[in-house]
Design a protein around this motif. Structure first.
Motif, PDB file in Angstrom:
ATOM      1  N   LEU A   1       0.766  -1.234  -0.104  1.00 57.70           N
ATOM      2  CA  LEU A   1      -0.068   0.027  -0.027  1.00 57.70           C
ATOM      3  C   LEU A   1       0.712   1.415   0.011  1.00 57.70           C
ATOM      4  O   LEU A   1       2.028   1.208   0.521  1.00 57.70           O
ATOM      5  N   MET A   2       0.356   2.322  -0.379  1.00 53.26           N
ATOM      6  CA  MET A   2       0.979   3.586  -0.348  1.00 53.26           C
ATOM      7  C   MET A   2      -0.154   4.395  -0.058  1.00 53.26           C
ATOM      8  O   MET A   2      -1.377   4.532  -0.557  1.00 53.26           O
ATOM      9  N   LEU A   3      -0.263   5.163   1.011  1.00 54.37           N
ATOM     10  CA  LEU A   3      -0.966   6.139   1.524  1.00 54.37           C
ATOM     11  C   LEU A   3      -1.088   7.621   0.971  1.00 54.37           C
ATOM     12  O   LEU A   3       0.143   8.204   0.864  1.00 54.37           O
ATOM     13  N   GLU A   4      -1.937   8.276   0.269  1.00 57.48           N
ATOM     14  CA  GLU A   4      -1.979   9.502  -0.173  1.00 57.48           C
ATOM     15  C   GLU A   4      -2.468  10.435   0.743  1.00 57.48           C
ATOM     16  O   GLU A   4      -3.713  10.370   0.960  1.00 57.48           O
ATOM     17  N   ILE A   5      -1.739  11.049   1.578  1.00 59.33           N
ATOM     18  CA  ILE A   5      -2.205  12.415   2.398  1.00 59.33           C
ATOM     19  C   ILE A   5      -1.946  13.807   1.945  1.00 59.33           C
ATOM     20  O   ILE A   5      -0.643  14.047   1.431  1.00 59.33           O
ATOM     21  N   THR A   6      -2.672  14.454   2.139  1.00 61.69           N
ATOM     22  CA  THR A   6      -2.723  16.068   1.692  1.00 61.69           C
ATOM     23  C   THR A   6      -2.012  16.765   3.093  1.00 61.69           C
ATOM     24  O   THR A   6      -2.016  16.444   4.165  1.00 61.69           O
ATOM     25  N   GLU A   7      -1.334  17.751   2.451  1.00 60.37           N
ATOM     26  CA  GLU A   7      -0.609  18.705   3.575  1.00 60.37           C
ATOM     27  C   GLU A   7      -1.498  19.242   4.590  1.00 60.37           C
ATOM     28  O   GLU A   7      -1.260  19.320   5.777  1.00 60.37           O
TER      29      GLU A   7
ATOM     30  N   VAL B   1       3.959   6.752   2.705  1.00 59.14           N
ATOM     31  CA  VAL B   1       3.214   7.814   2.339  1.00 59.14           C
ATOM     32  C   VAL B   1       3.746   8.789   1.266  1.00 59.14           C
ATOM     33  O   VAL B   1       4.842   8.879   1.102  1.00 59.14           O
ATOM     34  N   ALA B   2       2.769   9.435   0.422  1.00 55.58           N
ATOM     35  CA  ALA B   2       2.915  10.451  -0.373  1.00 55.58           C
ATOM     36  C   ALA B   2       2.191  11.690   0.036  1.00 55.58           C
ATOM     37  O   ALA B   2       1.126  11.602   0.659  1.00 55.58           O
ATOM     38  N   ILE B   3       2.754  12.846   0.002  1.00 55.33           N
ATOM     39  CA  ILE B   3       2.280  13.872   0.239  1.00 55.33           C
ATOM     40  C   ILE B   3       1.562  14.261  -1.011  1.00 55.33           C
ATOM     41  O   ILE B   3       2.176  14.652  -2.160  1.00 55.33           O
ATOM     42  N   ASP B   4       0.121  14.267  -0.816  1.00 56.28           N
ATOM     43  CA  ASP B   4      -0.748  14.595  -2.077  1.00 56.28           C
ATOM     44  C   ASP B   4      -1.031  16.043  -2.324  1.00 56.28           C
ATOM     45  O   ASP B   4      -0.949  16.711  -1.689  1.00 56.28           O
ATOM     46  N   ASP B   5      -1.204  16.288  -3.647  1.00 61.34           N
ATOM     47  CA  ASP B   5      -1.489  17.727  -3.984  1.00 61.34           C
ATOM     48  C   ASP B   5      -0.565  18.743  -3.457  1.00 61.34           C
ATOM     49  O   ASP B   5      -0.534  19.807  -3.123  1.00 61.34           O
ATOM     50  N   PHE B   6       0.872  18.227  -3.591  1.00 61.69           N
ATOM     51  CA  PHE B   6       2.008  19.118  -3.011  1.00 61.69           C
ATOM     52  C   PHE B   6       1.732  20.493  -3.695  1.00 61.69           C
ATOM     53  O   PHE B   6       1.714  20.687  -4.769  1.00 61.69           O
ATOM     54  N   GLY B   7       2.183  21.574  -2.831  1.00 61.91           N
ATOM     55  CA  GLY B   7       2.079  22.947  -3.135  1.00 61.91           C
ATOM     56  C   GLY B   7       0.749  23.572  -3.361  1.00 61.91           C
ATOM     57  O   GLY B   7       0.739  24.952  -3.332  1.00 61.91           O
ATOM     58  N   THR B   8      -0.215  22.916  -2.899  1.00 62.21           N
ATOM     59  CA  THR B   8      -1.585  23.663  -3.064  1.00 62.21           C
ATOM     60  C   THR B   8      -2.050  24.011  -1.540  1.00 62.21           C
ATOM     61  O   THR B   8      -2.896  24.784  -1.522  1.00 62.21           O
ATOM     62  N   GLY B   9      -1.678  23.477  -0.533  1.00 59.44           N
ATOM     63  CA  GLY B   9      -1.970  23.684   0.769  1.00 59.44           C
ATOM     64  C   GLY B   9      -1.392  24.635   1.615  1.00 59.44           C
ATOM     65  O   GLY B   9      -0.597  25.473   1.161  1.00 59.44           O
ATOM     66  N   TYR B  10      -1.440  24.269   2.975  1.00 61.46           N
ATOM     67  CA  TYR B  10      -0.357  24.985   3.861  1.00 61.46           C
ATOM     68  C   TYR B  10       1.007  24.399   3.612  1.00 61.46           C
ATOM     69  O   TYR B  10       1.316  23.645   4.733  1.00 61.46           O
ATOM     70  N   SER B  11       1.700  24.601   2.648  1.00 64.75           N
ATOM     71  CA  SER B  11       2.859  23.904   2.689  1.00 64.75           C
ATOM     72  C   SER B  11       3.922  24.062   3.775  1.00 64.75           C
ATOM     73  O   SER B  11       4.277  25.130   4.051  1.00 64.75           O
ATOM     74  N   SER B  12       4.263  23.021   4.319  1.00 62.57           N
ATOM     75  CA  SER B  12       5.341  23.049   5.111  1.00 62.57           C
ATOM     76  C   SER B  12       6.389  22.059   4.740  1.00 62.57           C
ATOM     77  O   SER B  12       6.046  20.936   4.541  1.00 62.57           O
ATOM     78  N   MET B  13       7.390  22.645   4.589  1.00 65.80           N
ATOM     79  CA  MET B  13       8.768  21.923   4.323  1.00 65.80           C
ATOM     80  C   MET B  13       9.184  20.877   5.396  1.00 65.80           C
ATOM     81  O   MET B  13       9.743  19.814   4.863  1.00 65.80           O
ATOM     82  N   ALA B  14       8.696  21.245   6.557  1.00 66.68           N
ATOM     83  CA  ALA B  14       9.172  19.964   7.575  1.00 66.68           C
ATOM     84  C   ALA B  14       8.282  18.787   7.319  1.00 66.68           C
ATOM     85  O   ALA B  14       8.831  17.500   7.456  1.00 66.68           O
ATOM     86  N   TYR B  15       7.173  18.984   6.448  1.00 64.20           N
ATOM     87  CA  TYR B  15       6.606  17.395   6.292  1.00 64.20           C
ATOM     88  C   TYR B  15       7.171  16.473   5.293  1.00 64.20           C
ATOM     89  O   TYR B  15       7.004  15.286   5.269  1.00 64.20           O
ATOM     90  N   LEU B  16       8.149  17.168   4.313  1.00 60.30           N
ATOM     91  CA  LEU B  16       8.969  16.336   3.690  1.00 60.30           C
ATOM     92  C   LEU B  16       9.974  15.380   4.127  1.00 60.30           C
ATOM     93  O   LEU B  16      10.334  14.638   3.529  1.00 60.30           O
ATOM     94  N   LYS B  17      10.207  15.732   5.570  1.00 52.88           N
ATOM     95  CA  LYS B  17      11.175  14.934   6.288  1.00 52.88           C
ATOM     96  C   LYS B  17      10.892  14.003   7.103  1.00 52.88           C
ATOM     97  O   LYS B  17      11.566  13.495   8.111  1.00 52.88           O
ATOM     98  N   LEU B  18       9.436  13.896   7.303  1.00 52.88           N
ATOM     99  CA  LEU B  18       8.651  13.130   8.272  1.00 52.88           C
ATOM    100  C   LEU B  18       9.075  11.771   8.036  1.00 52.88           C
ATOM    101  O   LEU B  18       9.290  11.226   6.597  1.00 52.88           O
TER     102      LEU B  18
ATOM    103  N   ALA C   1       7.751   9.018   1.395  1.00 50.90           N
ATOM    104  CA  ALA C   1       8.561   8.663   0.454  1.00 50.90           C
ATOM    105  C   ALA C   1       8.286   9.079  -0.947  1.00 50.90           C
ATOM    106  O   ALA C   1       9.078   9.010  -1.889  1.00 50.90           O
ATOM    107  N   TYR C   2       7.194   9.697  -1.086  1.00 47.50           N
ATOM    108  CA  TYR C   2       6.680  10.267  -2.151  1.00 47.50           C
ATOM    109  C   TYR C   2       6.280  11.623  -2.300  1.00 47.50           C
ATOM    110  O   TYR C   2       5.686  11.891  -1.135  1.00 47.50           O
ATOM    111  N   LEU C   3       6.211  12.478  -3.335  1.00 50.85           N
ATOM    112  CA  LEU C   3       5.454  13.742  -3.347  1.00 50.85           C
ATOM    113  C   LEU C   3       5.077  13.914  -4.760  1.00 50.85           C
ATOM    114  O   LEU C   3       5.480  13.762  -5.860  1.00 50.85           O
ATOM    115  N   LYS C   4       3.777  14.149  -4.573  1.00 51.21           N
ATOM    116  CA  LYS C   4       2.854  14.270  -5.778  1.00 51.21           C
ATOM    117  C   LYS C   4       2.491  15.738  -6.085  1.00 51.21           C
ATOM    118  O   LYS C   4       1.944  16.621  -5.285  1.00 51.21           O
ATOM    119  N   ILE C   5       3.001  15.935  -7.377  1.00 54.02           N
ATOM    120  CA  ILE C   5       2.840  17.656  -7.586  1.00 54.02           C
ATOM    121  C   ILE C   5       1.537  17.707  -8.317  1.00 54.02           C
ATOM    122  O   ILE C   5       1.045  16.934  -9.027  1.00 54.02           O
TER     123      ILE C   5
END
Ligand code: C2E
Ligand code: CA
Ligand code: CA
Ligand code: CA
Length: 279
Positions: free
Chosen positions: A146-152, A176-193, A197-201
């Motif tokens: 499984l991979m879970l897609e979770i928004t910021e 986990v993938a950060i879904d819809d990256f760049g559209t929410g309250y983007s926090s760079m800190a989430y990228l290193k949680l 393992a994935y970032l969805k543009i």
């Protein structure tokens, strides 16, 4: 249920906006949709941009309404959130996805990553991680399937609990993938949680490629950042060759969009992945 139905129409007047009326009616019908088994899943392939090889599918929920026909999630998910029904829909999606993975396995379909969208409500629920791992166990599936897609914004809602939840997922081996990256309250800190393992543009950036210089600059910056953090990048909503070429040149690894495939029925996925199997 009878009282609920009456209440849903309490404010009905002929002058009411057609939109509002439709939402109220959807609400009543959504409450019954789960019990009546009116949901099903379609799966959109994700391809490796360099080769075109299918490396994953994303489960997307559909509501087959007895009279309206197919209702898209953009319409009913916000209503389900308002009614507090979204968690039950998400849990249904998780169970149906795991059942489907098991069915594909038994049919000899080569294993690929399967992504599931997780709403903020369920992600923030104390029983979330347990629910996911119990569903996996019930189908004898390892967490890596499984991979879970979770928004910021879903991550933001968890507040200080985010670190602990992600650590638990990581320990279980769920990515986990950060879904819809760049559209929410983007926090760079989430990228290193942990577990990320994935970032969805998001498609909103891809749409303007390659012509829009702002979208191009933002996309390139996101790709560079993801790369230096060791994340796999996936662009969504790719519809043209020109978008594909730009993303490939900019180092994006995977892509999803109508250029490669629309969301498919499970049997169509099987046919794509096992071209030599008799139908
Ligand atoms: P998303 O997670 O960003 O999913 C991608 C959406 O873009 C899907 O719409 C997909 O069909 C659509 N799409 C894919 N390629 C293209 C393209 O090339 N062009 C265009 N214009 N669109 C494309 P869909 O299935 O209608 O889902 C919309 C949103 O609803 C999803 O956005 C996701 O946020 C939510 N959603 C869908 N299924 C589920 C689910 O099972 N659970 C939850 N919680 N949310 C879901
Ligand atoms: Ca998604
Ligand atoms: Ca997305
Ligand atoms: Ca999106």
């Amino acid at each position: 249920a009878k009282t609920e139905e009456r209440n849903a129409f309490r404010f009905y007047t002929p002058m009411m906006h057609a939109d509002t009326r439709r939402r109220l009616q959807l609400a009543t019908e959504l409450r019954q949709a789960l019990a009546r088994n009116e949901f099903h899943l379609v799966f959109q392939p994700s391809v490796e941009l360099r080769t075109g090889r299918i490396v994953a599918v994303e489960a997307l929920v559909r509501w087959q309404h007895p009279e309206r026909g197919e209702v898209l999630p953009a319409e009913f998910i916000p209503v389900a959130e308002g009614l507090g029904l979204i968690r039950r829909i998400d849990e249904w999606v998780m169970q149906a996805t795991c059942a489907q993975i098991q069915a594909w396995d038994m049919a000899g379909v080569p294993p690929i990553r399967v992504a599931v969208n997780i709403s903020a409500r369920w992600f923030g629920h104390p029983a979330f991680v347990d629910g996911v791992s119990r569903t996996l166990q019930s189908r004898h599936l390892s967490a890596s399937r499984l991979m879970l897609e979770i928004t910021e914004s879903a991550m933001l809602r968890l507040g200080d609990d985010i670190e602990r939840t992600m650590q638990t997922l990581h320990t279980l081996g769920i990515e986990v993938a950060i879904d819809d990256f760049g559209t929410g309250y983007s926090s760079m800190a989430y990228l290193k949680l942990p577990a990320v393992a994935y970032l969805k543009i998001d498609r909103s950036f891809v749409t303007g490629l390659p012509g829009d210089s702002n979208d191009a600059a933002i996309t390139e910056a996101m790709l560079a950042m993801a790369k230096s953090l060791g994340l796999t990048t996936i662009a969504e909503g790719i519809e043209t060759e020109a978008q594909h070429d730009f993303l490939l040149r900019s180092g994006c690894m995977e892509g999803q969009g109508y250029l490669y495939s629309y969301p498919l029925r499970p049997e169509e996925v099987q046919r794509l992945l096992c071209p030599n199997q008799p139908p």
